[in-house]
Design a protein around this motif. Structure first.
Motif, PDB file in Angstrom:
ATOM      1  N   ASP A   1     -12.387 -12.089  42.628  1.00 38.09           N
ATOM      2  CA  ASP A   1     -13.074 -12.399  41.378  1.00 38.09           C
ATOM      3  C   ASP A   1     -14.581 -12.360  41.592  1.00 38.09           C
ATOM      4  O   ASP A   1     -15.075 -12.784  42.631  1.00 38.09           O
ATOM      5  CB  ASP A   1     -12.651 -13.800  40.909  1.00 38.09           C
ATOM      6  N   MET A   2     -15.289 -11.845  40.599  1.00 36.55           N
ATOM      7  CA  MET A   2     -16.747 -11.840  40.641  1.00 36.55           C
ATOM      8  C   MET A   2     -17.220 -13.085  39.877  1.00 36.55           C
ATOM      9  O   MET A   2     -16.876 -13.264  38.713  1.00 36.55           O
ATOM     10  CB  MET A   2     -17.296 -10.580  39.961  1.00 36.55           C
TER      11      MET A   2
ATOM     12  N   ASN B   1     -24.602 -13.799  42.699  1.00 39.11           N
ATOM     13  CA  ASN B   1     -24.391 -13.336  44.073  1.00 39.11           C
ATOM     14  C   ASN B   1     -23.249 -14.032  44.779  1.00 39.11           C
ATOM     15  O   ASN B   1     -23.253 -14.181  45.996  1.00 39.11           O
ATOM     16  CB  ASN B   1     -25.682 -13.468  44.903  1.00 39.11           C
ATOM     17  N   ARG B   2     -22.243 -14.441  44.008  1.00 38.63           N
ATOM     18  CA  ARG B   2     -21.079 -15.092  44.604  1.00 38.63           C
ATOM     19  C   ARG B   2     -19.802 -14.392  44.144  1.00 38.63           C
ATOM     20  O   ARG B   2     -19.720 -13.894  43.030  1.00 38.63           O
ATOM     21  CB  ARG B   2     -21.018 -16.566  44.199  1.00 38.63           C
ATOM     22  N   VAL B   3     -18.820 -14.380  45.056  1.00 44.77           N
ATOM     23  CA  VAL B   3     -17.516 -13.804  44.746  1.00 44.77           C
ATOM     24  C   VAL B   3     -16.436 -14.748  45.262  1.00 44.77           C
ATOM     25  O   VAL B   3     -16.671 -15.551  46.165  1.00 44.77           O
ATOM     26  CB  VAL B   3     -17.326 -12.408  45.385  1.00 44.77           C
ATOM     27  N   LYS B   4     -15.260 -14.655  44.661  1.00 47.04           N
ATOM     28  CA  LYS B   4     -14.095 -15.390  45.140  1.00 47.04           C
ATOM     29  C   LYS B   4     -13.323 -14.435  46.036  1.00 47.04           C
ATOM     30  O   LYS B   4     -13.082 -13.291  45.650  1.00 47.04           O
ATOM     31  CB  LYS B   4     -13.250 -15.803  43.937  1.00 47.04           C
ATOM     32  N   VAL B   5     -12.961 -14.881  47.233  1.00 50.70           N
ATOM     33  CA  VAL B   5     -12.228 -14.028  48.165  1.00 50.70           C
ATOM     34  C   VAL B   5     -10.956 -14.729  48.640  1.00 50.70           C
ATOM     35  O   VAL B   5     -10.905 -15.955  48.723  1.00 50.70           O
ATOM     36  CB  VAL B   5     -13.086 -13.643  49.401  1.00 50.70           C
ATOM     37  N   ARG B   6      -9.921 -13.913  48.917  1.00 55.01           N
ATOM     38  CA  ARG B   6      -8.679 -14.407  49.506  1.00 55.01           C
ATOM     39  C   ARG B   6      -8.689 -13.952  50.961  1.00 55.01           C
ATOM     40  O   ARG B   6      -8.584 -12.756  51.242  1.00 55.01           O
ATOM     41  CB  ARG B   6      -7.469 -13.842  48.760  1.00 55.01           C
ATOM     42  N   CYS B   7      -8.849 -14.904  51.864  1.00 53.14           N
ATOM     43  CA  CYS B   7      -8.984 -14.579  53.283  1.00 53.14           C
ATOM     44  C   CYS B   7      -7.611 -14.422  53.933  1.00 53.14           C
ATOM     45  O   CYS B   7      -6.625 -14.997  53.483  1.00 53.14           O
ATOM     46  CB  CYS B   7      -9.773 -15.675  54.002  1.00 53.14           C
TER      47      CYS B   7
ATOM     48  N   GLU C   1     -14.246  -6.143  42.657  1.00 55.60           N
ATOM     49  CA  GLU C   1     -12.939  -6.753  42.865  1.00 55.60           C
ATOM     50  C   GLU C   1     -12.042  -5.785  43.625  1.00 55.60           C
ATOM     51  O   GLU C   1     -12.141  -4.578  43.456  1.00 55.60           O
ATOM     52  CB  GLU C   1     -12.303  -7.122  41.522  1.00 55.60           C
ATOM     53  N   GLU C   2     -11.174  -6.345  44.467  1.00 57.06           N
ATOM     54  CA  GLU C   2     -10.234  -5.591  45.305  1.00 57.06           C
ATOM     55  C   GLU C   2     -10.884  -4.959  46.532  1.00 57.06           C
ATOM     56  O   GLU C   2     -10.200  -4.301  47.309  1.00 57.06           O
ATOM     57  CB  GLU C   2      -9.467  -4.524  44.502  1.00 57.06           C
ATOM     58  N   ASP C   3     -12.208  -5.097  46.711  1.00 54.98           N
ATOM     59  CA  ASP C   3     -12.838  -4.583  47.929  1.00 54.98           C
ATOM     60  C   ASP C   3     -12.394  -5.424  49.127  1.00 54.98           C
ATOM     61  O   ASP C   3     -12.170  -6.633  49.011  1.00 54.98           O
ATOM     62  CB  ASP C   3     -14.369  -4.660  47.825  1.00 54.98           C
ATOM     63  N   VAL C   4     -12.286  -4.769  50.270  1.00 56.47           N
ATOM     64  CA  VAL C   4     -11.982  -5.475  51.517  1.00 56.47           C
ATOM     65  C   VAL C   4     -13.305  -5.756  52.216  1.00 56.47           C
ATOM     66  O   VAL C   4     -14.137  -4.861  52.370  1.00 56.47           O
ATOM     67  CB  VAL C   4     -11.055  -4.624  52.413  1.00 56.47           C
ATOM     68  N   VAL C   5     -13.509  -7.004  52.610  1.00 58.16           N
ATOM     69  CA  VAL C   5     -14.770  -7.430  53.215  1.00 58.16           C
ATOM     70  C   VAL C   5     -14.482  -8.275  54.455  1.00 58.16           C
ATOM     71  O   VAL C   5     -13.356  -8.715  54.668  1.00 58.16           O
ATOM     72  CB  VAL C   5     -15.630  -8.248  52.208  1.00 58.16           C
ATOM     73  N   LEU C   6     -15.519  -8.481  55.252  1.00 61.22           N
ATOM     74  CA  LEU C   6     -15.468  -9.463  56.335  1.00 61.22           C
ATOM     75  C   LEU C   6     -16.233 -10.689  55.870  1.00 61.22           C
ATOM     76  O   LEU C   6     -17.362 -10.564  55.391  1.00 61.22           O
ATOM     77  CB  LEU C   6     -16.129  -8.918  57.601  1.00 61.22           C
TER      78      LEU C   6
ATOM     79  N   ARG D   1     -18.743  -4.863  54.120  1.00 59.89           N
ATOM     80  CA  ARG D   1     -17.798  -4.329  53.131  1.00 59.89           C
ATOM     81  C   ARG D   1     -17.260  -3.008  53.651  1.00 59.89           C
ATOM     82  O   ARG D   1     -18.017  -2.170  54.125  1.00 59.89           O
ATOM     83  CB  ARG D   1     -18.460  -4.090  51.776  1.00 59.89           C
ATOM     84  N   TYR D   2     -15.953  -2.844  53.563  1.00 63.13           N
ATOM     85  CA  TYR D   2     -15.318  -1.610  54.012  1.00 63.13           C
ATOM     86  C   TYR D   2     -15.241  -0.606  52.872  1.00 63.13           C
ATOM     87  O   TYR D   2     -14.988  -0.970  51.724  1.00 63.13           O
ATOM     88  CB  TYR D   2     -13.897  -1.891  54.517  1.00 63.13           C
TER      89      TYR D   2
END
Length: 94
Positions: A24-25, A29-35, A57-62, A78-79
């Motif tokens: 989620d955006m 400058n903040r996003v919600k991520v599922r680790c 959304e749906e991007d894979v990040v570290l 970001r990959y």
């Protein structure tokens, strides 16, 4: 050599980093991520990435979780789409 045969050497997480998928955006400058460690976190997009790297959304990040507040963290990388597909094929992320 076809596209599926080529394997890139991808940046892998350091000891204090974890793979995550942007869910989620949030704005500001903040996003919600599922680790991949099973936690949902609020992650900041650092200033050095804000104008250069577009995160969707749906991007894979570290994500680098904060020491003092585990439900928050900073995005470290970001990959690209093909790199994320490779990580999925190799079983690093779901």
């Amino acid at each position: 050599m076809s596209d599926s045969d080529s394997r890139n050497d991808l940046r892998m997480p350091d000891d204090d980093e974890v793979f995550a998928v942007v869910t989620d955006m949030l704005g500001a400058n903040r996003v919600k991520v599922r680790c991949m460690d099973g936690k949902d976190r609020t992650a900041r997009i650092p200033g050095r990435m804000q104008k250069r790297v577009w995160i969707r959304e749906e991007d894979v990040v570290l994500v680098e979780p904060w020491d003092w507040q585990d439900e928050k963290g900073d995005i470290a990388w970001r990959y690209e789409k093909q790199d994320a597909d490779q990580l999925r094929r190799e079983g690093h992320i779901q």
